[in-house]
Design an enzyme around this catalytic site. Structure first.
Site, PDB file in Angstrom:
ATOM      1  N   ILE A  89       1.202   5.861 -12.761  1.00  0.00           N
ATOM      2  CA  ILE A  89       0.021   6.525 -13.333  1.00  0.00           C
ATOM      3  C   ILE A  89      -1.176   6.160 -12.457  1.00  0.00           C
ATOM      4  O   ILE A  89      -1.431   4.975 -12.206  1.00  0.00           O
ATOM      5  CB  ILE A  89      -0.200   6.085 -14.800  1.00  0.00           C
ATOM      6  CG1 ILE A  89       1.104   6.254 -15.611  1.00  0.00           C
ATOM      7  CG2 ILE A  89      -1.328   6.883 -15.431  1.00  0.00           C
ATOM      8  CD1 ILE A  89       1.043   5.704 -17.025  1.00  0.00           C
TER       9      ILE A  89
ATOM     10  N   GLU B 215      10.807   7.422 -13.368  1.00  0.00           N
ATOM     11  CA  GLU B 215       9.738   6.412 -13.335  1.00  0.00           C
ATOM     12  C   GLU B 215       8.443   7.000 -12.819  1.00  0.00           C
ATOM     13  O   GLU B 215       8.429   7.777 -11.869  1.00  0.00           O
ATOM     14  CB  GLU B 215      10.158   5.212 -12.531  1.00  0.00           C
ATOM     15  CG  GLU B 215      11.007   5.559 -11.361  1.00  0.00           C
ATOM     16  CD  GLU B 215      11.323   4.351 -10.518  1.00  0.00           C
ATOM     17  OE1 GLU B 215      10.562   3.386 -10.545  1.00  0.00           O
ATOM     18  OE2 GLU B 215      12.320   4.418  -9.810  1.00  0.00           O
TER      19      GLU B 215
ATOM     20  N   TYR C 177       4.650  -1.386 -21.895  1.00  0.00           N
ATOM     21  CA  TYR C 177       6.065  -1.513 -22.273  1.00  0.00           C
ATOM     22  C   TYR C 177       6.221  -1.289 -23.781  1.00  0.00           C
ATOM     23  O   TYR C 177       5.430  -1.811 -24.575  1.00  0.00           O
ATOM     24  CB  TYR C 177       6.616  -2.912 -21.930  1.00  0.00           C
ATOM     25  CG  TYR C 177       7.037  -3.017 -20.490  1.00  0.00           C
ATOM     26  CD1 TYR C 177       7.996  -2.172 -19.958  1.00  0.00           C
ATOM     27  CD2 TYR C 177       6.468  -3.980 -19.661  1.00  0.00           C
ATOM     28  CE1 TYR C 177       8.375  -2.266 -18.627  1.00  0.00           C
ATOM     29  CE2 TYR C 177       6.843  -4.080 -18.329  1.00  0.00           C
ATOM     30  CZ  TYR C 177       7.797  -3.211 -17.817  1.00  0.00           C
ATOM     31  OH  TYR C 177       8.170  -3.303 -16.502  1.00  0.00           O
TER      32      TYR C 177
ATOM     33  N   ASN D 245       8.911   3.315 -16.751  1.00  0.00           N
ATOM     34  CA  ASN D 245      10.228   3.980 -16.803  1.00  0.00           C
ATOM     35  C   ASN D 245      10.387   4.626 -18.179  1.00  0.00           C
ATOM     36  O   ASN D 245      10.264   3.954 -19.199  1.00  0.00           O
ATOM     37  CB  ASN D 245      11.346   2.962 -16.580  1.00  0.00           C
ATOM     38  CG  ASN D 245      11.389   2.460 -15.140  1.00  0.00           C
ATOM     39  OD1 ASN D 245      10.352   2.142 -14.563  1.00  0.00           O
ATOM     40  ND2 ASN D 245      12.560   2.402 -14.559  1.00  0.00           N
TER      41      ASN D 245
ATOM     42  N   PHE E  45      15.321   5.269   2.265  1.00  0.00           N
ATOM     43  CA  PHE E  45      14.497   4.739   3.350  1.00  0.00           C
ATOM     44  C   PHE E  45      15.175   3.511   3.983  1.00  0.00           C
ATOM     45  O   PHE E  45      15.917   2.792   3.308  1.00  0.00           O
ATOM     46  CB  PHE E  45      13.098   4.374   2.828  1.00  0.00           C
ATOM     47  CG  PHE E  45      12.273   5.588   2.512  1.00  0.00           C
ATOM     48  CD1 PHE E  45      11.558   6.246   3.513  1.00  0.00           C
ATOM     49  CD2 PHE E  45      12.230   6.099   1.223  1.00  0.00           C
ATOM     50  CE1 PHE E  45      10.816   7.385   3.227  1.00  0.00           C
ATOM     51  CE2 PHE E  45      11.488   7.246   0.931  1.00  0.00           C
ATOM     52  CZ  PHE E  45      10.783   7.883   1.931  1.00  0.00           C
TER      53      PHE E  45
ATOM     54  N   ARG F 182       8.654  16.537  -3.322  1.00  0.00           N
ATOM     55  CA  ARG F 182       9.665  16.347  -2.264  1.00  0.00           C
ATOM     56  C   ARG F 182      10.970  15.823  -2.879  1.00  0.00           C
ATOM     57  O   ARG F 182      10.988  15.405  -4.047  1.00  0.00           O
ATOM     58  CB  ARG F 182       9.166  15.351  -1.208  1.00  0.00           C
ATOM     59  CG  ARG F 182       8.988  13.950  -1.766  1.00  0.00           C
ATOM     60  CD  ARG F 182       8.702  12.911  -0.689  1.00  0.00           C
ATOM     61  NE  ARG F 182       8.440  11.608  -1.275  1.00  0.00           N
ATOM     62  CZ  ARG F 182       9.370  10.693  -1.521  1.00  0.00           C
ATOM     63  NH1 ARG F 182      10.639  10.921  -1.240  1.00  0.00           N
ATOM     64  NH2 ARG F 182       9.053   9.532  -2.073  1.00  0.00           N
TER      65      ARG F 182
ATOM     66  N   THR G 274       5.641   1.009 -12.127  1.00  0.00           N
ATOM     67  CA  THR G 274       6.026   2.310 -12.686  1.00  0.00           C
ATOM     68  C   THR G 274       6.444   2.160 -14.148  1.00  0.00           C
ATOM     69  O   THR G 274       7.061   1.170 -14.531  1.00  0.00           O
ATOM     70  CB  THR G 274       7.201   2.934 -11.895  1.00  0.00           C
ATOM     71  OG1 THR G 274       8.266   2.002 -11.836  1.00  0.00           O
ATOM     72  CG2 THR G 274       6.781   3.361 -10.509  1.00  0.00           C
TER      73      THR G 274
ATOM     74  N   GLY H  43      12.601  -1.422 -16.042  1.00  0.00           N
ATOM     75  CA  GLY H  43      13.440  -1.055 -14.902  1.00  0.00           C
ATOM     76  C   GLY H  43      13.908  -2.344 -14.240  1.00  0.00           C
ATOM     77  O   GLY H  43      14.147  -3.344 -14.915  1.00  0.00           O
TER      78      GLY H  43
END
Ligand SMILES: Cc1cc2nc3c(=O)[nH]c(=O)nc-3n(C[C@H](O)[C@H](O)[C@H](O)COP(=O)(O)O)c2cc1C
Ligand SMILES: Nc1ncnc2c1ncn2[C@@H]1O[C@H](COP(=O)(O)OP(=O)(O)OP(=O)(O)O)[C@@H](O)[C@H]1O
Length: 306
Positions: free
Chosen positions: A258, A255, A266, A209, A284, A279, A207, A195
């Site tokens: 875990i 993304e 990767y 991706n 933000f 949600r 994360t 990412g």
């Protein structure tokens, strides 16, 4: 399970009953067809095969329409294998094949060496303009040793269950309801790709991706409790799908953070199970506000899993 791509390639003469259909998602309605086929196969001392298509016929008839599916070809093959099938014929549809008459399709079925039966759902149609149906198929094979059996339609909430219904639920973020109709969580597999490297460096939440899968139904943008299967292990996780409005990305990404996991992955392949919508994605005002929200999302996911 043997995989072929045209009816004429079935030459082994093994006694088999065949299920017919596109079977996107292999939902509970499709599973009812598989069960009916298993019963008939036992009566006939035969194996079970499937005759299906890949890609979707609509992508051949109307190439401009984007067809998004619930399973890749490999995932569908895995569902067929799990249902006990020993042969899957993934016909590559062409305009010529799709313009065949219903009668000519029935003849091609009758010519399959070893065919002992055909099982479909009650609403199955086939041939040019979908002119063939279950009753024309039954009449065609009457008096032959090919049994034609139909599975009663499985309904949910008064509506016949269909791949279309499952796709609509997922696109609306209702992955829990979709799972009830699929008999499993909605899944996607692919490699971990790079990412923008903001996850670890800026946010403190690395994360994985997922390479954006081709022609697949995508859950509505937002944050979900997910399960991540990697190298035979399953981990609780939390996944964001969307364009990261806080950073104004132009492309959609998937993304996954875990939980309690710290390994270099990767390039490895993994499977994501979509369990529950948490949600919507939010823009933000600060990185700190996003960090605080991600922490709270992780707590929400933990409550779902533990
Ligand atoms: C659980 C979780 C929730 C997230 N929620 C949002 C969000 O509401 N809005 C947003 O702009 N990005 C959200 N993100 C995405 C972050 O912006 C993203 O992880 C970060 O930009 C790192 O991206 P990268 O992997 O491309 O480096 C979320 C990420 C996670 C893991
Ligand atoms: N709810 C159901 N109950 C039993 N059999 C079904 C059900 N839905 C489909 N089938 C049968 O499963 C096979 C595959 O059907 P098909 O792939 O068209 O499924 P579908 O869920 O109706 O898809 P779509 O929503 O794309 O039309 C056919 O033999 C069909 O008759």
């Amino acid at each position: 399970m043997k995989i072929l791509h045209a009816l004429e390639e079935i030459t082994d003469g093994e006694p088999r009953v065949f299920v017919l259909g596109f079977f996107d998602g292999c939902h509970l309605g499709h599973q009812a067809v598989f069960k009916e086929a298993a019963k008939l196969a036992e009566e006939k001392s035969a194996g079970i095969g499937v005759i299906t298509f890949y890609p979707h016929p609509m992508s051949v008839l109307a190439p401009d329409i984007r067809v998004s599916l619930l399973q890749s070809e490999e995932e569908k093959a895995e569902s067929f294998r799990k249902a006990g099938m020993d042969l899957a014929v993934f016909i590559r549809p062409t305009k010529e094949f799709l313009s065949e008459t219903a009668e000519s399709f029935l003849k091609s079925l009758a010519d399959i060496p070893g065919i002992k039966g055909i099982v479909t759902g009650d609403n199955f149609s086939f041939g040019k303009g979908a002119s063939g149906n279950v009753s024309s198929m039954k009449s065609y094979f009457e008096g032959s040793d090919v049994a034609v059996v139909t599975a009663p339609l499985v309904s949910e909430g008064g509506k016949v269950l269909s791949s279309t219904t499952v796709r609509t639920l997922i696109e609306a973020g209702k992955v829990e309801e979709a799972a009830k109709l699929l008999g499993r969580n909605y899944t996607m597999s692919g490699d971990v790709v790079h990412g923008f490297h903001r996850g670890n460096d800026l946010l403190g939440f690395p994360t994985a991706n997922l390479r954006m899968p081709d022609a697949r139904v995508l859950p509505a943008d937002g944050v979900y409790a997910t399960k991540t299967r990697i190298e035979g292990k399953c981990y609780p996780s939390v996944t964001n799908i969307g364009t990261n409005p806080t950073f104004g990305n132009s492309e959609k990404t998937i993304e996954t953070f875990i939980i309690d996991f710290d390994e270099e992955i990767y390039g490895k392949s993994f499977t994501l199970e979509w369990v529950k919508y948490i949600r919507g994605e939010v823009k933000f005002d600060s990185v700190d506000a996003l960090k605080a929200q991600i922490e709270s999302d992780i707590e929400t996911a933990k409550k779902i899993f533990f």
